[in-house]
Write an enzyme that holds these catalytic residues in place. Structure first.
Site, PDB file in Angstrom:
ATOM      1  CE  LYS A  69       0.927   1.538   4.230  1.00 61.27           C
ATOM      2  NZ  LYS A  69       0.598   2.756   4.997  1.00 61.27           N
ATOM      3  N   GLY A 128       2.667  13.681  -1.583  1.00 57.10           N
ATOM      4  CA  GLY A 128       2.778  12.241  -1.734  1.00 57.10           C
ATOM      5  C   GLY A 128       1.553  11.700  -2.449  1.00 57.10           C
ATOM      6  N   GLY A 130       1.126   7.865  -2.680  1.00 57.20           N
ATOM      7  CA  GLY A 130       1.102   6.419  -2.489  1.00 57.20           C
ATOM      8  C   GLY A 130      -0.090   5.975  -1.661  1.00 57.20           C
ATOM      9  N   GLY A 131       0.026   4.749  -1.106  1.00 56.66           N
ATOM     10  CA  GLY A 131      -1.070   4.170  -0.350  1.00 56.66           C
ATOM     11  C   GLY A 131      -1.452   4.976   0.869  1.00 56.66           C
ATOM     12  CG  MET A 132       0.246   7.113   4.978  1.00 59.20           C
ATOM     13  SD  MET A 132      -0.720   6.017   6.040  1.00 59.20           S
ATOM     14  CE  MET A 132      -0.738   6.960   7.563  1.00 59.20           C
TER      15      MET A 132
END
Length: 276
Positions: A69, A128, A130-132
């Site tokens: 992402k 988390g 990351g992208g999400m």
């Protein structure tokens, strides 16, 4: 689904661990709406070559999942504000060789927080970075949440994400209680033929689940992750990754086709997707 033919429009998804969720959802809607389109999932061995293929082959739409992402941003021509604001892409639309990137994950998170009437004064843990996670943290900030902590082992990315949106970072859980826990890691995810390495693991310890009022897992496969199962057993309000997947896929479908299905058609596609 129509027989393959030269005039058929192709859309694809790129993921390290492809599932059939998007494939079944999109193809079912194509059939309901009598569109001469087809959707196929891929696990690319070279991301740059895959995106070059989208451009060179005239592939209309491309969904982007973990872990691509952020890396895909350098490979497109234009970033929609939905992607640019959070430096993360989950959707690419190809218009005559011009690749424009969007992020419909943010829209899905935003709608689910509002639809589930989660109070904005709740304390929140997001695991988390990351992208999400960016889409999730941005949606929390924009919805009015102020007591948010990002949990990430990588201090550089975790701290940067938290500070970008005015929140806190911690390397690991250190006890205490919060009102809502959100998993934005692959823990609990099934994927590929062998499944994910942590497919049977809980992304939060049982005491954190027991203390929370709302448990949110963005993992879409399986629909009932270990975290969601444990939360249901504990009588908690849950928000599932399957719900996220439906909303973000619907918005992708609209971007690709220019057609917005009826609620009844979306429910039929969702039921078909989950019946696999």
């Amino acid at each position: 689904m129509p027989i393959l033919n030269k005039d058929m429009t192709l859309c694809i998804s790129l993921s390290a661990r492809p599932s059939n969720n998007g494939t079944r959802f999109h193809n079912h809607l194509y059939e309901q709406l009598d569109l001469n389109w087809i959707y196929k999932a891929f696990a690319p061995t070279d991301l740059a070559q895959a995106i070059a293929g989208v451009r060179g082959l005239g592939i209309r739409g491309c969904a982007v999942s973990m872990p691509y992402k952020e890396d895909v941003m350098a490979l497109v021509d234009e970033l929609d504000p939905s992607a640019k604001a959070i430096d993360s892409v989950n959707t690419i639309v190809n218009s005559n060789g011009h690749l424009k990137a969007y992020n419909t994950d943010y829209t899905a998170i935003e709608q689910l927080l509002q639809g589930n009437a989660v109070p904005t004064d709740y304390s929140v843990l997001v695991q988390g970075a990351g992208g999400m996670a960016k889409a999730t943290v941005a949606a929390l900030r924009d919805a009015g949440f102020t007591d948010v902590t990002v949990i990430a082992r990588n201090e550089k990315t975790g701290r940067a994400l938290a500070e970008q949106y005015g929140f806190r970072w911690r390397k690991a859980l250190d006890g205490g209680t919060v009102d809502m826990i959100i998993n934005v890691t692959p823990i609990g995810m099934e994927g590929g033929m062998a499944g994910g390495p942590d497919a049977d693991s809980l992304s939060f310890p049982e005491d954190a689940i027991g203390a929370a009022k709302v448990v949110f897992d963005v993992v879409a496969l399986p629909a009932e992750t270990p975290l969601i199962k444990a939360a249901r057993a504990a009588g908690k309000q849950v928000i599932t990754g399957a719900e996220v997947a439906t909303i973000q896929a619907l918005e992708q479908f609209v971007l690709y086709t220019g057609v917005r299905p009826t609620d009844e058609q979306v429910r039929a596609a969702e039921d078909f997707m989950r019946a696999q």
